[in-house]
Design a protein around this motif. Structure first.
Motif, PDB file in Angstrom:
ATOM      1  N   SER A 192       0.831  -1.203   0.000  1.00 19.14           N
ATOM      2  CA  SER A 192       0.000   0.000   0.000  1.00 19.14           C
ATOM      3  C   SER A 192       0.868   1.255   0.000  1.00 19.14           C
ATOM      4  O   SER A 192       0.583   2.218  -0.709  1.00 19.14           O
ATOM      5  CB  SER A 192      -0.924  -0.024   1.224  1.00 19.14           C
ATOM      6  N   ALA A 193       1.948   1.228   0.790  1.00 22.11           N
ATOM      7  CA  ALA A 193       2.866   2.371   0.817  1.00 22.11           C
ATOM      8  C   ALA A 193       3.581   2.517  -0.521  1.00 22.11           C
ATOM      9  O   ALA A 193       3.781   3.641  -1.000  1.00 22.11           O
ATOM     10  CB  ALA A 193       3.874   2.206   1.948  1.00 22.11           C
ATOM     11  N   LEU A 194       3.949   1.399  -1.137  1.00 17.08           N
ATOM     12  CA  LEU A 194       4.584   1.463  -2.464  1.00 17.08           C
ATOM     13  C   LEU A 194       3.657   2.103  -3.482  1.00 17.08           C
ATOM     14  O   LEU A 194       4.086   2.889  -4.320  1.00 17.08           O
ATOM     15  CB  LEU A 194       4.953   0.054  -2.949  1.00 17.08           C
ATOM     16  N   ALA A 195       2.376   1.774  -3.422  1.00 11.59           N
ATOM     17  CA  ALA A 195       1.404   2.265  -4.398  1.00 11.59           C
ATOM     18  C   ALA A 195       0.932   3.684  -4.108  1.00 11.59           C
ATOM     19  O   ALA A 195       0.326   4.320  -4.966  1.00 11.59           O
ATOM     20  CB  ALA A 195       0.205   1.324  -4.442  1.00 11.59           C
ATOM     21  N   ALA A 196       1.224   4.202  -2.917  1.00  8.68           N
ATOM     22  CA  ALA A 196       0.722   5.535  -2.531  1.00  8.68           C
ATOM     23  C   ALA A 196       1.285   6.636  -3.418  1.00  8.68           C
ATOM     24  O   ALA A 196       0.621   7.642  -3.657  1.00  8.68           O
ATOM     25  CB  ALA A 196       1.054   5.808  -1.069  1.00  8.68           C
ATOM     26  N   ALA A 197       2.491   6.478  -3.876  1.00  5.98           N
ATOM     27  CA  ALA A 197       3.112   7.479  -4.753  1.00  5.98           C
ATOM     28  C   ALA A 197       4.030   6.723  -5.711  1.00  5.98           C
ATOM     29  O   ALA A 197       5.241   6.703  -5.538  1.00  5.98           O
ATOM     30  CB  ALA A 197       3.888   8.509  -3.945  1.00  5.98           C
ATOM     31  N   PRO A 198       3.453   6.053  -6.700  1.00  8.05           N
ATOM     32  CA  PRO A 198       4.280   5.228  -7.581  1.00  8.05           C
ATOM     33  C   PRO A 198       5.359   6.042  -8.278  1.00  8.05           C
ATOM     34  O   PRO A 198       5.180   7.207  -8.594  1.00  8.05           O
ATOM     35  CB  PRO A 198       3.279   4.652  -8.575  1.00  8.05           C
ATOM     36  N   SER A 199       6.482   5.394  -8.503  1.00 13.61           N
ATOM     37  CA  SER A 199       7.597   6.048  -9.170  1.00 13.61           C
ATOM     38  C   SER A 199       7.332   6.156 -10.662  1.00 13.61           C
ATOM     39  O   SER A 199       6.710   5.284 -11.261  1.00 13.61           O
ATOM     40  CB  SER A 199       8.893   5.264  -8.938  1.00 13.61           C
ATOM     41  N   THR A 200       7.823   7.224 -11.231  1.00 14.04           N
ATOM     42  CA  THR A 200       7.742   7.446 -12.667  1.00 14.04           C
ATOM     43  C   THR A 200       9.151   7.424 -13.226  1.00 14.04           C
ATOM     44  O   THR A 200      10.021   8.143 -12.722  1.00 14.04           O
ATOM     45  CB  THR A 200       7.089   8.816 -12.957  1.00 14.04           C
ATOM     46  N   PRO A 201       9.405   6.610 -14.252  1.00 15.88           N
ATOM     47  CA  PRO A 201      10.760   6.609 -14.818  1.00 15.88           C
ATOM     48  C   PRO A 201      11.045   7.930 -15.541  1.00 15.88           C
ATOM     49  O   PRO A 201      10.170   8.500 -16.183  1.00 15.88           O
ATOM     50  CB  PRO A 201      10.739   5.429 -15.789  1.00 15.88           C
ATOM     51  N   ARG A 202      12.250   8.406 -15.389  1.00 20.22           N
ATOM     52  CA  ARG A 202      12.676   9.653 -16.021  1.00 20.22           C
ATOM     53  C   ARG A 202      14.106   9.485 -16.521  1.00 20.22           C
ATOM     54  O   ARG A 202      14.875   8.717 -15.952  1.00 20.22           O
ATOM     55  CB  ARG A 202      12.664  10.806 -15.018  1.00 20.22           C
ATOM     56  N   LEU A 203      14.435  10.236 -17.533  1.00 18.60           N
ATOM     57  CA  LEU A 203      15.817  10.313 -17.983  1.00 18.60           C
ATOM     58  C   LEU A 203      16.413  11.567 -17.370  1.00 18.60           C
ATOM     59  O   LEU A 203      15.864  12.659 -17.514  1.00 18.60           O
ATOM     60  CB  LEU A 203      15.895  10.396 -19.513  1.00 18.60           C
ATOM     61  N   VAL A 204      17.504  11.399 -16.627  1.00 16.11           N
ATOM     62  CA  VAL A 204      18.222  12.547 -16.069  1.00 16.11           C
ATOM     63  C   VAL A 204      19.598  12.573 -16.713  1.00 16.11           C
ATOM     64  O   VAL A 204      20.134  11.540 -17.132  1.00 16.11           O
ATOM     65  CB  VAL A 204      18.318  12.478 -14.520  1.00 16.11           C
ATOM     66  N   TRP A 205      20.168  13.777 -16.791  1.00 14.26           N
ATOM     67  CA  TRP A 205      21.429  13.926 -17.504  1.00 14.26           C
ATOM     68  C   TRP A 205      22.389  14.798 -16.704  1.00 14.26           C
ATOM     69  O   TRP A 205      22.617  15.947 -17.029  1.00 14.26           O
ATOM     70  CB  TRP A 205      21.176  14.546 -18.870  1.00 14.26           C
ATOM     71  N   PRO A 206      22.971  14.233 -15.622  1.00 17.46           N
ATOM     72  CA  PRO A 206      23.965  15.002 -14.869  1.00 17.46           C
ATOM     73  C   PRO A 206      25.276  15.095 -15.657  1.00 17.46           C
ATOM     74  O   PRO A 206      25.392  14.540 -16.760  1.00 17.46           O
ATOM     75  CB  PRO A 206      24.139  14.185 -13.589  1.00 17.46           C
ATOM     76  N   ALA A 207      26.246  15.781 -15.095  1.00 13.71           N
ATOM     77  CA  ALA A 207      27.527  16.010 -15.775  1.00 13.71           C
ATOM     78  C   ALA A 207      28.216  14.712 -16.202  1.00 13.71           C
ATOM     79  O   ALA A 207      28.914  14.687 -17.216  1.00 13.71           O
ATOM     80  CB  ALA A 207      28.459  16.814 -14.873  1.00 13.71           C
ATOM     81  N   ASP A 208      27.991  13.632 -15.458  1.00 17.42           N
ATOM     82  CA  ASP A 208      28.661  12.373 -15.805  1.00 17.42           C
ATOM     83  C   ASP A 208      27.900  11.542 -16.828  1.00 17.42           C
ATOM     84  O   ASP A 208      28.280  10.416 -17.139  1.00 17.42           O
ATOM     85  CB  ASP A 208      28.961  11.546 -14.551  1.00 17.42           C
ATOM     86  N   GLY A 209      26.809  12.059 -17.383  1.00 24.23           N
ATOM     87  CA  GLY A 209      26.117  11.379 -18.465  1.00 24.23           C
ATOM     88  C   GLY A 209      24.696  10.989 -18.119  1.00 24.23           C
ATOM     89  O   GLY A 209      24.258  11.091 -16.977  1.00 24.23           O
ATOM     90  N   PRO A 210      23.956  10.521 -19.118  1.00 21.41           N
ATOM     91  CA  PRO A 210      22.553  10.184 -18.912  1.00 21.41           C
ATOM     92  C   PRO A 210      22.377   8.887 -18.127  1.00 21.41           C
ATOM     93  O   PRO A 210      23.212   7.992 -18.190  1.00 21.41           O
ATOM     94  CB  PRO A 210      22.022  10.023 -20.346  1.00 21.41           C
ATOM     95  N   ARG A 211      21.274   8.853 -17.381  1.00 25.51           N
ATOM     96  CA  ARG A 211      20.908   7.630 -16.664  1.00 25.51           C
ATOM     97  C   ARG A 211      19.417   7.687 -16.359  1.00 25.51           C
ATOM     98  O   ARG A 211      18.793   8.739 -16.404  1.00 25.51           O
ATOM     99  CB  ARG A 211      21.718   7.452 -15.386  1.00 25.51           C
ATOM    100  N   ARG A 212      18.893   6.531 -16.065  1.00 35.52           N
ATOM    101  CA  ARG A 212      17.483   6.428 -15.710  1.00 35.52           C
ATOM    102  C   ARG A 212      17.332   6.704 -14.216  1.00 35.52           C
ATOM    103  O   ARG A 212      18.139   6.252 -13.400  1.00 35.52           O
ATOM    104  CB  ARG A 212      16.979   5.025 -16.014  1.00 35.52           C
ATOM    105  N   ALA A 213      16.300   7.414 -13.871  1.00 40.52           N
ATOM    106  CA  ALA A 213      15.964   7.658 -12.468  1.00 40.52           C
ATOM    107  C   ALA A 213      14.467   7.442 -12.302  1.00 40.52           C
ATOM    108  O   ALA A 213      13.678   7.874 -13.133  1.00 40.52           O
ATOM    109  CB  ALA A 213      16.344   9.081 -12.066  1.00 40.52           C
ATOM    110  N   ASP A 214      14.102   6.729 -11.264  1.00 37.79           N
ATOM    111  CA  ASP A 214      12.686   6.528 -10.946  1.00 37.79           C
ATOM    112  C   ASP A 214      12.344   7.472  -9.805  1.00 37.79           C
ATOM    113  O   ASP A 214      12.868   7.339  -8.707  1.00 37.79           O
ATOM    114  CB  ASP A 214      12.423   5.079 -10.546  1.00 37.79           C
ATOM    115  N   GLU A 215      11.484   8.433 -10.089  1.00 35.28           N
ATOM    116  CA  GLU A 215      11.149   9.454  -9.100  1.00 35.28           C
ATOM    117  C   GLU A 215       9.699   9.273  -8.649  1.00 35.28           C
ATOM    118  O   GLU A 215       8.805   9.133  -9.478  1.00 35.28           O
ATOM    119  CB  GLU A 215      11.337  10.847  -9.694  1.00 35.28           C
ATOM    120  N   PRO A 216       9.468   9.283  -7.322  1.00 33.28           N
ATOM    121  CA  PRO A 216       8.091   9.140  -6.843  1.00 33.28           C
ATOM    122  C   PRO A 216       7.264  10.375  -7.160  1.00 33.28           C
ATOM    123  O   PRO A 216       7.792  11.472  -7.318  1.00 33.28           O
ATOM    124  CB  PRO A 216       8.259   8.971  -5.333  1.00 33.28           C
ATOM    125  N   ASP A 217       5.981  10.173  -7.265  1.00 31.79           N
ATOM    126  CA  ASP A 217       5.048  11.269  -7.467  1.00 31.79           C
ATOM    127  C   ASP A 217       5.132  12.188  -6.257  1.00 31.79           C
ATOM    128  O   ASP A 217       4.968  11.752  -5.122  1.00 31.79           O
ATOM    129  CB  ASP A 217       3.639  10.686  -7.606  1.00 31.79           C
TER     130      ASP A 217
END
Length: 198
Positions: free
Chosen positions: A100-125
């Motif tokens: 229930s806690a996991l589903a309360a604010a499901p993560s959304t996959p995002r592409l982030v691009w810090p100085a060391d290069g692109p990577r996937r990040a899953d960010e909660p709502d």
């Protein structure tokens, strides 16, 4: 060190809490010689814990229902850790609380691009910051229980201690040196009494 603060505020962190906030959450209820201490006892205490662990902005209010959900998640995680430690299937209720806690604010996959290069990040709502905090804690516990460090998850072997830690080397049985020293002192005292009774 603030000498006016209660002693439980100076509890030593246990191995693993720095990597897994879910472990730190489970350890917010522990025993001292004078009784059980609950660092989430009340809305203000729960809010302070979330803010100190950077799970909730200070300006965001927490209500009684949300602090209750945090305590419910803590007890569910404790039950899941105990089930894992006992090598048994946990209760459906504990699993449901985590899910229930996991589903309360499901993560959304995002592409982030810090100085060391692109990577996937899953960010909660972040529309509901308190739900996002619970979701992050539940995800953290899921990562711990399903990851390679799960085998190191251990309950402190000191009598009366209720804290959990990651055993980083096989010989460690206590969450802190304080618990280990207490056990050794009790053994020495018992041995001394036994010799005196002979």
């Amino acid at each position: 060190m603030d000498h006016d603060a209660p002693v439980y505020l100076h509890q030593l962190p246990v191995p693993g809490e720095e990597r897994y906030l879910s472990l730190a959450l489970v350890n917010t209820r522990f025993a001292l010689s004078h009784g059980t201490v609950d660092l989430l006892d009340g809305v203000e205490a729960a809010h302070l814990w979330l803010v100190r662990h950077q799970l909730l902005p200070d300006r965001v209010e927490l209500n009684g229902r949300q602090s209750g959900r945090l305590r419910t998640l803590r007890e569910a995680l404790r039950a899941l850790f105990e089930a894992y430690g006992d090598d048994r299937v946990p209760s459906a209720e504990s699993l449901a609380a985590l899910n229930s806690a996991l589903a309360a604010a499901p993560s959304t996959p995002r592409l982030v691009w810090p100085a060391d290069g692109p990577r996937r990040a899953d960010e909660p709502d972040t529309g509901n910051p308190a739900a996002a905090a619970l979701s992050l804690l539940a995800e953290d516990a899921t990562d711990l229980l399903t990851g390679p460090e799960a085998e190191q998850l251990t309950a402190c072997a000191a009598q009366g201690c209720t804290r959990w830690f990651l055993r980083l080397h096989g010989a460690r049985r206590w969450c802190t040196t304080r618990c280990g020293n207490r056990v050794r002192a009790a053994r020495a005292y018992a041995a001394k009494r036994e010799r005196a009774d002979e």
